[in-house]
Design a protein around this motif. Structure first.
Motif, PDB file in Angstrom:
ATOM      1  N   PRO A  55      -4.976  -2.613  -1.579  1.00 35.92           N
ATOM      2  CA  PRO A  55      -5.483  -1.927  -0.388  1.00 35.92           C
ATOM      3  C   PRO A  55      -6.464  -0.810  -0.707  1.00 35.92           C
ATOM      4  O   PRO A  55      -7.164  -0.326   0.168  1.00 35.92           O
ATOM      5  CB  PRO A  55      -4.209  -1.367   0.252  1.00 35.92           C
ATOM      6  CG  PRO A  55      -3.263  -1.190  -0.881  1.00 35.92           C
ATOM      7  CD  PRO A  55      -3.567  -2.285  -1.859  1.00 35.92           C
ATOM      8  N   SER A  56      -6.510  -0.375  -1.983  1.00 34.84           N
ATOM      9  CA  SER A  56      -7.358   0.759  -2.334  1.00 34.84           C
ATOM     10  C   SER A  56      -7.769   0.641  -3.789  1.00 34.84           C
ATOM     11  O   SER A  56      -7.090   0.010  -4.611  1.00 34.84           O
ATOM     12  CB  SER A  56      -6.606   2.079  -2.100  1.00 34.84           C
ATOM     13  OG  SER A  56      -7.311   3.169  -2.650  1.00 34.84           O
ATOM     14  N   LEU A  57      -8.898   1.293  -4.136  1.00 32.58           N
ATOM     15  CA  LEU A  57      -9.357   1.345  -5.531  1.00 32.58           C
ATOM     16  C   LEU A  57      -8.752   2.529  -6.281  1.00 32.58           C
ATOM     17  O   LEU A  57      -9.039   2.709  -7.467  1.00 32.58           O
ATOM     18  CB  LEU A  57     -10.878   1.428  -5.587  1.00 32.58           C
ATOM     19  CG  LEU A  57     -11.675   0.289  -4.939  1.00 32.58           C
ATOM     20  CD1 LEU A  57     -13.164   0.494  -5.174  1.00 32.58           C
ATOM     21  CD2 LEU A  57     -11.226  -1.047  -5.493  1.00 32.58           C
ATOM     22  N   GLU A  58      -7.926   3.338  -5.600  1.00 27.14           N
ATOM     23  CA  GLU A  58      -7.366   4.534  -6.224  1.00 27.14           C
ATOM     24  C   GLU A  58      -6.077   4.256  -6.984  1.00 27.14           C
ATOM     25  O   GLU A  58      -5.508   5.178  -7.571  1.00 27.14           O
ATOM     26  CB  GLU A  58      -7.093   5.591  -5.147  1.00 27.14           C
ATOM     27  CG  GLU A  58      -8.318   5.994  -4.350  1.00 27.14           C
ATOM     28  CD  GLU A  58      -9.434   6.544  -5.237  1.00 27.14           C
ATOM     29  OE1 GLU A  58      -9.109   7.264  -6.202  1.00 27.14           O
ATOM     30  OE2 GLU A  58     -10.603   6.237  -4.976  1.00 27.14           O
ATOM     31  N   VAL A  59      -5.616   3.029  -6.984  1.00 28.89           N
ATOM     32  CA  VAL A  59      -4.354   2.728  -7.657  1.00 28.89           C
ATOM     33  C   VAL A  59      -4.564   2.717  -9.168  1.00 28.89           C
ATOM     34  O   VAL A  59      -5.666   2.478  -9.661  1.00 28.89           O
ATOM     35  CB  VAL A  59      -3.795   1.373  -7.187  1.00 28.89           C
ATOM     36  CG1 VAL A  59      -3.525   1.409  -5.690  1.00 28.89           C
ATOM     37  CG2 VAL A  59      -4.736   0.241  -7.526  1.00 28.89           C
ATOM     38  N   PRO A  60      -3.509   2.956  -9.960  1.00 22.99           N
ATOM     39  CA  PRO A  60      -3.645   2.951 -11.415  1.00 22.99           C
ATOM     40  C   PRO A  60      -3.348   1.570 -12.007  1.00 22.99           C
ATOM     41  O   PRO A  60      -2.762   0.698 -11.363  1.00 22.99           O
ATOM     42  CB  PRO A  60      -2.583   3.963 -11.851  1.00 22.99           C
ATOM     43  CG  PRO A  60      -1.514   3.830 -10.825  1.00 22.99           C
ATOM     44  CD  PRO A  60      -2.200   3.506  -9.531  1.00 22.99           C
ATOM     45  N   LEU A  61      -3.740   1.395 -13.252  1.00 22.49           N
ATOM     46  CA  LEU A  61      -3.417   0.181 -14.002  1.00 22.49           C
ATOM     47  C   LEU A  61      -1.972   0.275 -14.476  1.00 22.49           C
ATOM     48  O   LEU A  61      -1.522   1.329 -14.938  1.00 22.49           O
ATOM     49  CB  LEU A  61      -4.347   0.042 -15.198  1.00 22.49           C
ATOM     50  CG  LEU A  61      -4.278  -1.279 -15.972  1.00 22.49           C
ATOM     51  CD1 LEU A  61      -4.990  -2.359 -15.195  1.00 22.49           C
ATOM     52  CD2 LEU A  61      -4.898  -1.127 -17.353  1.00 22.49           C
ATOM     53  N   VAL A  62      -1.230  -0.825 -14.370  1.00 20.24           N
ATOM     54  CA  VAL A  62       0.169  -0.862 -14.801  1.00 20.24           C
ATOM     55  C   VAL A  62       0.320  -1.922 -15.894  1.00 20.24           C
ATOM     56  O   VAL A  62      -0.604  -2.681 -16.197  1.00 20.24           O
ATOM     57  CB  VAL A  62       1.119  -1.147 -13.613  1.00 20.24           C
ATOM     58  CG1 VAL A  62       1.115   0.016 -12.634  1.00 20.24           C
ATOM     59  CG2 VAL A  62       0.733  -2.431 -12.903  1.00 20.24           C
ATOM     60  N   GLY A 114       0.793  -1.221   0.000  1.00 26.82           N
ATOM     61  CA  GLY A 114       0.000   0.000   0.000  1.00 26.82           C
ATOM     62  C   GLY A 114       0.824   1.268   0.000  1.00 26.82           C
ATOM     63  O   GLY A 114       0.266   2.372   0.087  1.00 26.82           O
ATOM     64  N   LEU A 115       2.168   1.175  -0.100  1.00 25.36           N
ATOM     65  CA  LEU A 115       3.017   2.365  -0.092  1.00 25.36           C
ATOM     66  C   LEU A 115       2.939   3.091  -1.426  1.00 25.36           C
ATOM     67  O   LEU A 115       2.814   2.459  -2.479  1.00 25.36           O
ATOM     68  CB  LEU A 115       4.468   1.970   0.195  1.00 25.36           C
ATOM     69  CG  LEU A 115       4.726   1.344   1.566  1.00 25.36           C
ATOM     70  CD1 LEU A 115       6.184   0.894   1.662  1.00 25.36           C
ATOM     71  CD2 LEU A 115       4.395   2.321   2.673  1.00 25.36           C
TER      72      LEU A 115
END
Length: 815
Positions: free
Chosen positions: A341-348, A96-97
């Motif tokens: 941990p969150s839905l705010e992460v981007p697609l990689v 989650g960092l």
């Protein structure tokens, strides 16, 4: 073309596939996001370095970050817009960092940069073709994310004979490669052609599991008459692993701790092949990928071709996410993926699946129980390891045993944990143990690097010290040779008519060598004595004792080798007398230097006694030496030297008298100088006048006049500098004494007294003189304050006011 012969792997499992949720429809195009977050670390190796700045407008496909090392990959803008931020942003990782990313605010135009497609890649050199793939930012799209250009780089000792294309996609739920092979089979085959041209393998094998009939048919049709071998084999997890696929298709096994290239194999994912096609033939960098959106928490599971950097929340919303049903969101499949941990992460680039599961669909595992040694994990392990032993070694942090049992051959597929009846999360233990071992290895590497740096530095310092010591020895030897040569020259008689005496006084080679050794020993002894005076230690005292013994031994050897002086000494020469005086002066200087030490130690006191004895002997030799007959003016020369000595004593006395608050040592030095000056003046007073100089009275008169002029100049200089009253009084007394001396010299001189011609002058205005004096004092006080950096500003202002008033009064009086 197809071949029937396939092999099987050890272990493996058959979990529910659940691929039917997302493979029933075509690949969809989600809406253009308003904001894209593009991380700089989307591959194994070093993260990319930004090459754009905040506020800069970028175009779709434009490079926004450069590869920072060989194992790295550049990053490109997924759409046109403005760079809004560069810095930490949410990142898809179990910790989650946040991680560094470039945020692009889309302008909605989706405007492409200028593309440079290659019409015929066959005319390009392999290095140029490899550079196109590198600059496109392609990394493995199967999940590992290793930079493709690095993987394709030719190795001189590793000839690739088999190119394997991985279309297995064995993990449950994921169908991204399945849809890719169905819809873009022609581009896939064209990408394989480029790779085959680049590495020139002997054969190309394409492996697809038998649960993808539509993809198999599409690829077979696109292959046409190409000599590539399409192999279809039974579905089993994890047959899509690189080493497992090689064993299935070729029957060969990659050695423990080795790479497929070690046995002439190279694997590429079907998604990577399509990305190579787009980069070379279309000039497009990797800015999007096909991703599976699946899970029972989604109303419309599907596959989408999404831009890199698209927020995960927007993709799930496009697939009809039902938040109330969502229990966990997993990036990847249920076996090897990880919870976000969150839905705010981007697609990689490595995100091939977003799995939104409900609690009933994928319930959390029950609490772990002790291992019962059933062996189920060992039977399921595709790498033929002993998972239960690795588990125990990981618990005990027995890293050597973990290495011995090939921990790093584990592909973390999760098959062992899947079949474990005790629900032990074995893969988590292996991951933690791997991280610990890697951390320890990095520390050991750093320690080894530090040790090497320290040893290199010590060696460098040692060589530098040896060089300095060699230079010091060379200088000492050179100085000793020069001193020996000077002594040899000075001891040779000046009479050219006595060649036999000159030959007798010459030094032999052995005597020169002994003299040089004695000089070098004395130099080393003096240096050690200085070090002992600064830092007294037992080791230095022992060293000084050894050096003193060596110096004495060298001196004894020199004296033994030097012939005895003749019994009849020649007449004293001027050069010999001069050398004796210089020796006495040097002894005096050394004696004064040691006398200034406040608390001399035993060795310094012994040195003082030795110098006093040598000085007394030198003075006795000088006193007993006969005066040279050929120098009738010796008395005059002695008188002149006595006067010079007295003048030097006066100068030193004046210098010390100027000190405002002398300490005890300076007061003792003052008393000593006064005594020496008084003795010198008594000697001068008792000395008879020179008989051979009839014009001595005239010379005395001349000197008296010069002395008076100098005293008058000193008084004027002190008055201009604003000296204090005591200094002015002392200089006035000296001026009066000089005037008296001049009168006495005039009376003793044979010259007639000067005629005094008085001129009528205007009477002196005492008031005007007082104003001028006041003006001079005011100017002197102001200059003195201006030279003082810490002077009080109020005092400065008062001094300026006083000077201005004095000038005004003088002007009024003169007018």
């Amino acid at each position: 073309m197809s071949a029937l012969k396939v092999w099987d792997i050890h272990g493996g499992i058959h979990p529910p596939e659940r691929k039917e949720l997302s493979n029933r429809g075509p690949v969809q195009q989600p809406p253009l996001p308003a904001r894209l977050v593009v991380p700089l670390a989307q591959h194994l190796g070093a993260p990319a370095e930004p090459c754009v700045s905040v506020g800069q407008r970028v175009l779709k496909g434009q490079k926004i970050a450069e590869a920072s090392s060989f194992v790295s990959a550049p990053v490109h803008a997924p759409t046109s817009g403005v760079v809004g931020f560069i810095g930490p942003q949410p990142y898809p990782h179990p910790s989650g960092l946040p991680n560094t990313a470039i945020v692009i605010d889309s302008d909605g135009l989706d405007e492409w940069t200028t593309l440079q497609p290659t019409a015929d890649y066959r005319v390009l050199e392999p290095t140029a073709l490899l550079e196109l793939i590198r600059e496109a930012g392609i990394s493995g799209l199967g999940g590992a994310g290793f930079p493709t250009a690095v993987k394709l780089a030719a190795r001189p000792t590793q000839q690739i004979r088999t190119l394997i294309i991985n279309g297995t996609e064995c993990e449950p739920y994921i169908t991204a490669d399945d849809l890719l092979m169905r819809e873009r089979a022609a581009a896939l085959v064209a990408g394989i052609d480029i790779l085959a041209h680049l590495i020139a393998p002997s054969e190309v094998l394409i492996g697809i599991e038998d649960n993808k009939p539509e993809a198999i048919a599409a690829v077979r049709q696109a292959l046409g008459e190409r000599p590539y071998v399409l192999k279809v084999f039974p579905t089993k997890y994890p047959s899509g692993g690189e080493k497992q696929l090689i064993q299935i298709l070729t029957g060969e096994e990659v050695p423990s701790g080795g790479l497929p290239a070690d046995i002439g194999m190279l694997c590429q994912n079907v998604g990577t092949c399509v990305a190579v096609h787009d980069a070379v033939l279309l000039g497009r960098p990797l800015i999007s990928r096909i991703t599976t959106l699946t899970g029972e928490a989604l109303a419309r599971p599907m596959n989408v071709e999404a831009l890199i950097g698209t927020p995960v929340a927007e993709l799930l919303a496009f697939a009809g996410l039902q938040p109330e049903r969502l229990d966990r969101l997993i990036m990847g499949g249920p076996m090897m993926g990880f919870s976000l941990p969150s839905l705010e992460v981007p697609l990689v680039k490595t995100a091939n699946c977003l799995l939104a599961v409900t609690a009933a669909e994928l319930p959390p595992p029950p609490p772990a129980l002790p291992c019962i040694r059933c062996g189920e994990c060992a039977e399921a392990c595709p790498a033929a390891l002993l998972p239960q032993q690795l588990h125990f070694f990981a618990l005990g942090q027995e890293h050597d045993q973990l290495r011995a049992h090939n921990l790093f051959d584990c592909i973390e597929c999760g098959a062992c944990a899947y079949v474990c009846p005790s629900s032990i999360p074995l893969v988590q233990y292996y991951r933690a143990a791997k991280a610990e071992i890697r951390e320890l290895e990095q520390k050991q590497q750093k320690a080894e690097h530090s040790r090497q740096r320290f040893e290199t530095r010590q060696e460098r310092l040692r060589k530098a010290e040896e060089q300095k010591e060699a230079e010091r020895k060379a200088r000492a030897e050179k100085a000793a040779r020069a001193k020996a040569a000077q002594g040899e020259t000075s001891t040779s008689p000046g009479d050219t008519a006595a060649p036999q005496a000159a030959g007798a006084g010459a030094l032999s080679d052995e005597q020169k060598r002994l003299k040089i050794e004695a000089s070098m020993a004395q130099v080393a002894l003096k240096k050690a004595e200085k070090q002992l005076a600064n830092h007294a230690t037992a080791e230095l005292e022992a060293q000084v004792a050894q050096l003193r013994e060596a110096a004495e031994a060298a001196q004894r050897a020199l004296e033994a080798a030097t012939p005895a002086a003749p019994t009849v000494a020649p007449a004293s020469t001027p050069d010999a007398e001069k050398k004796a005086k210089i020796e006495a002066a040097m002894l005096k200087a050394q004696l004064r230097k040691l006398e200034k030490i406040e608390a001399p130690d035993a060795e310094q006191q012994a040195e003082l006694a030795r110098l006093r004895e040598q000085l007394a002997a030198a003075e006795r030799d000088l006193a007993s030496a006969p005066l040279p007959a050929a120098k009738p003016a010796a008395a005059d020369e002695a008188l002149k030297k006595a006067k010079i000595e007295a003048a030097m004593l006066k100068a030193q006395l004046r210098k010390l008298e100027k000190i405002e608050a002398p300490d005890a040592e300076q007061q003792a030095e003052l008393a000593r100088l006064r005594e020496q000056l008084a003795a010198a003046e008594r000697d001068l007073a008792s000395a008879p006048p020179p008989a051979a100089k009839p014009a001595a009275a005239d010379e005395a008169l001349k000197k008296a006049k010069i002395e008076l002029a100098m005293k008058r100049a000193e008084l004027k200089k002190a008055e201009k500098a604003g000296a204090d009253a005591a200094e002015l009084a002392r200089l006035g007394e000296a001026l009066a004494a000089a005037e008296q001396a001049l009168h006495a010299a005039e009376q003793a001189s044979a010259k007639p007294a000067p005629e005094l011609v008085r001129t009528d002058k205007q009477p002196v205005d005492e008031a005007l003189r007082a104003l001028k004096t006041e003006l001079a004092f005011a100017r002197a006080d102001l200059r003195k304050l201006e030279r003082d950096e810490q002077a009080d500003p109020n005092a400065l202002q008062a001094a300026r006011t006083r000077l201005a008033e004095a000038e005004q009064r003088l002007t009024e009086q003169a007018g």
